[in-house]
Structure formats: structure tokens, C-alpha cells
Design an enzyme around this catalytic site. Structure first.
Site, short mmCIF file in Angstrom:
data_model
loop_
_atom_site.label_atom_id
_atom_site.label_comp_id
_atom_site.label_asym_id
_atom_site.label_seq_id
_atom_site.Cartn_x
_atom_site.Cartn_y
_atom_site.Cartn_z
N ASN A 143 0.87 -1.18 0.00
CA ASN A 143 0.00 0.00 0.00
C ASN A 143 0.90 1.23 0.00
O ASN A 143 1.52 1.54 1.02
CB ASN A 143 -0.90 -0.01 1.24
CG ASN A 143 -1.74 1.25 1.37
OD1 ASN A 143 -1.89 2.01 0.41
ND2 ASN A 143 -2.30 1.48 2.55
N TRP A 144 0.98 1.89 -1.15
CA TRP A 144 1.86 3.05 -1.26
C TRP A 144 1.30 4.29 -0.57
O TRP A 144 1.99 5.29 -0.43
CB TRP A 144 2.13 3.36 -2.74
CG TRP A 144 3.15 2.42 -3.35
CD1 TRP A 144 3.63 1.27 -2.80
CD2 TRP A 144 3.81 2.58 -4.60
NE1 TRP A 144 4.55 0.69 -3.64
CE2 TRP A 144 4.67 1.48 -4.78
CE3 TRP A 144 3.73 3.53 -5.62
CZ2 TRP A 144 5.47 1.31 -5.90
CZ3 TRP A 144 4.53 3.36 -6.75
CH2 TRP A 144 5.39 2.27 -6.89
N HIS A 162 -9.31 0.91 5.41
CA HIS A 162 -8.02 1.11 6.07
C HIS A 162 -8.20 2.03 7.27
O HIS A 162 -9.02 2.95 7.24
CB HIS A 162 -7.02 1.70 5.08
CG HIS A 162 -5.61 1.65 5.58
ND1 HIS A 162 -5.10 2.56 6.48
CD2 HIS A 162 -4.59 0.78 5.32
CE1 HIS A 162 -3.84 2.26 6.75
NE2 HIS A 162 -3.51 1.18 6.06
N GLU A 179 -4.70 -5.12 10.81
CA GLU A 179 -3.67 -4.12 11.04
C GLU A 179 -3.93 -3.41 12.37
O GLU A 179 -4.77 -2.51 12.43
CB GLU A 179 -3.64 -3.09 9.92
CG GLU A 179 -3.16 -3.61 8.59
CD GLU A 179 -2.82 -2.48 7.63
OE1 GLU A 179 -1.70 -2.48 7.13
OE2 GLU A 179 -3.67 -1.61 7.41
N GLY A 219 3.23 1.97 10.77
CA GLY A 219 4.21 3.03 10.58
C GLY A 219 4.94 3.47 11.83
O GLY A 219 5.68 4.46 11.79
N GLY A 248 3.10 -1.22 4.18
CA GLY A 248 3.08 0.19 3.85
C GLY A 248 4.42 0.66 3.31
O GLY A 248 4.79 0.39 2.18
N GLY A 249 5.18 1.36 4.15
CA GLY A 249 6.42 1.99 3.71
C GLY A 249 7.41 1.06 3.03
O GLY A 249 8.09 1.46 2.08
#
Length: 248
Positions: free
Chosen positions: A9-10, A93, A163, A169, A229-230
Site C-alpha cells: 500500500n503506497w 483502512h 492491522e 508506521g 506500507g512503507g
């Protein structure tokens, strides 16, 4: 056997220059047992679809509106994602739930819109730190799972992503026992609701997954992959996660 899934997921990151990372992921994505998905910003979706054409990598959107069309400035529909070359869309999300006040009912409606356009909905659920510390994790996850997952959900059109909000993050990761407890609970809940078909749903873990911790997370019961994510923005990092999942 459920095929494993490495999903990236950008979020609100990336310009056309970042599409070069997809080229560097293609060879690693050619695995026998793991599917690979990258969900880009809407501005990159069609170009990402072109970039991965002919490769095992699928692309998807990060959100869709529940309606097929209309006066919803700034939103995109599931049909638009499909038209741009997407095969999946993330719904629910935590950043959408928190930043935009999305309820379980809204998430379910968006997931139904995904189904109507032959998209796979990646439905996200997870508790906050306060809910975790107050012992409400399973209650919160159970409520979100029940309210966000439409009756028409199947293992073919739906992926569930757990999540924990406090791990996204932050670099913080639940213990393996905590991850296993929630994933086993999700599986049991799906089987209770959908019968044996509940075993067909892939359940992903998300929250500070990186190459250094991926192998141990993927060894946990009922973890069928990751929503990343990142670490999905850089091929070197995401390739390490794909490789770890393929060996799990």
C-alpha cells in the site's frame, strides 16, 4: 491451500519516477505460491498497470466510493479502478476510518461496490492502542469484521487484513502470540459465519512488516501474507518480504 499474498500500500506516496520500483520487483514476484499486489495512488494506477503488464504483479486502488458515479468530487468509483487496470481495492483502512470517519457500514458498502465491478476487496480491521491496552482487541476486531464484511464475501472476492492501528508506521509490532491470537480468532469467526468456505479467505497481517521480521511473522498460524506500507515503496525491501513469504 490458500495462496499467499504480499500486498503493498503506497498510501499518499509516489510519482511516475517511483514506477521504476515495480520493474525491480518483477523477477521476485515470479513465485509458485505467492501473489503480489501493489495498491498505488489513483494518479499512478493506469501507468502502474501498464508497467506490470505481462508480469505476475497485480495493481489496485486504495479506496473507492460506494456509488457507481455521481457528484462526489475527489472520489473514484470501483468501475474507474477496474477501467484503469486495477484488480483489487483496499477498503476500510484505519487511516480512512480515522481521517474520514468511515464506519463499518460504509466499508461494507464500498466492498460491495468492489464486488459489483469484479474487484477483490482488501478489507482492513484493527484495534487502537487504547483498545488493545483495555483488553478490547477481540471485541473490536470481531465487530469490525462482522460489520465490514458483506454477506456476499467469499475467499475469491475478499481478503481480510488485520492491522493493529498502533503498529502502522510506528515500528512497533505485536508479539507473535498476539498476532496469532487475533488471526486464529478471525479464522474461527469466518468459519462460524461462512462455514467451511471461511477457510478460503486469506488473512493478512499489517503493521511495520519489514524484511528483518517477515519470516517470523509469516510462520504464525493463519497468517496468509502481509499488507505492507512503507516497505513496499522500495523494491529492495519489498522483495525481501516477498521472498520471506514464499519460503514460509
Amino acid at each position: 491451500m490458500r495462496r499467499k499474498l504480499a500486498a503493498g500500500n503506497w498510501k499518499m506516496n509516489g510519482t511516475k519516477a517511483n514506477l521504476a520500483e515495480l520493474d525491480a520487483m518483477k523477477s521476485t514476484a515470479e513465485t509458485d505460491q505467492t501473489d503480489v499486489l501493489i495498491c498505488t495512488p489513483a494518479t499512478l494506477l493506469s501507468r502502474a498497470a501498464d508497467a506490470v503488464s505481462g508480469s505476475p504483479i497485480a495493481v489496485g486502488g486504495q479506496d473507492c466510493h460506494a456509488n457507481a458515479s455521481g457528484a462526489h468530487t475527489g472520489d473514484i468509483s470501483a468501475a474507474m479502478i477496474k477501467d484503469a487496470g486495477g484488480s483489487h481495492v483496499i477498503t476500510g483502512h484505519s487511516e480512512r476510518r480515522v481521517d474520514h470517519g468511515e464506519t463499518d457500514a460504509v466499508v461494507a458498502a464500498k466492498s460491495e461496490a468492489a464486488y459489483a465491478n469484479d474487484l477483490v476487496a482488501v478489507i482492513c480491521i484493527g484495534e487502537s492502542l487504547e483498545e488493545r491496552e483495555s483488553g478490547k482487541t477481540l471485541d473490536v476486531v470481531g465487530t469490525q469484521l462482522a460489520g465490514s464484511t458483506p454477506d456476499a464475501a467469499t475467499g475469491a472476492n475478499t481478503v481480510i487484513a488485520y492491522e493493529p492501528v498502533w503498529a502502522i508506521g510506528t515500528g512497533k509490532v505485536p508479539t507473535l502470540e498476539q498476532i496469532g491470537e487475533v488471526h486464529d480468532f478471525i479464522r474461527e469467526t469466518l468459519v462460524e459465519r461462512f462455514g467451511d468456505a471461511g477457510n478460503d479467505f486469506r488473512v493478512l497481517y499489517g503493521g511495520s512488516v519489514k524484511p528483518s521480521n517477515a519470516s517470523e511473522i509469516f510462520a504464525v498460524s493463519n497468517v496468509d501474507g502481509a499488507l505492507v506500507g512503507g516497505a513496499s515503496l522500495k523494491a529492495n525491501d519489498f522483495n525481501g518480504i516477498i521472498a520471506a513469504l514464499d519460503k514460509a
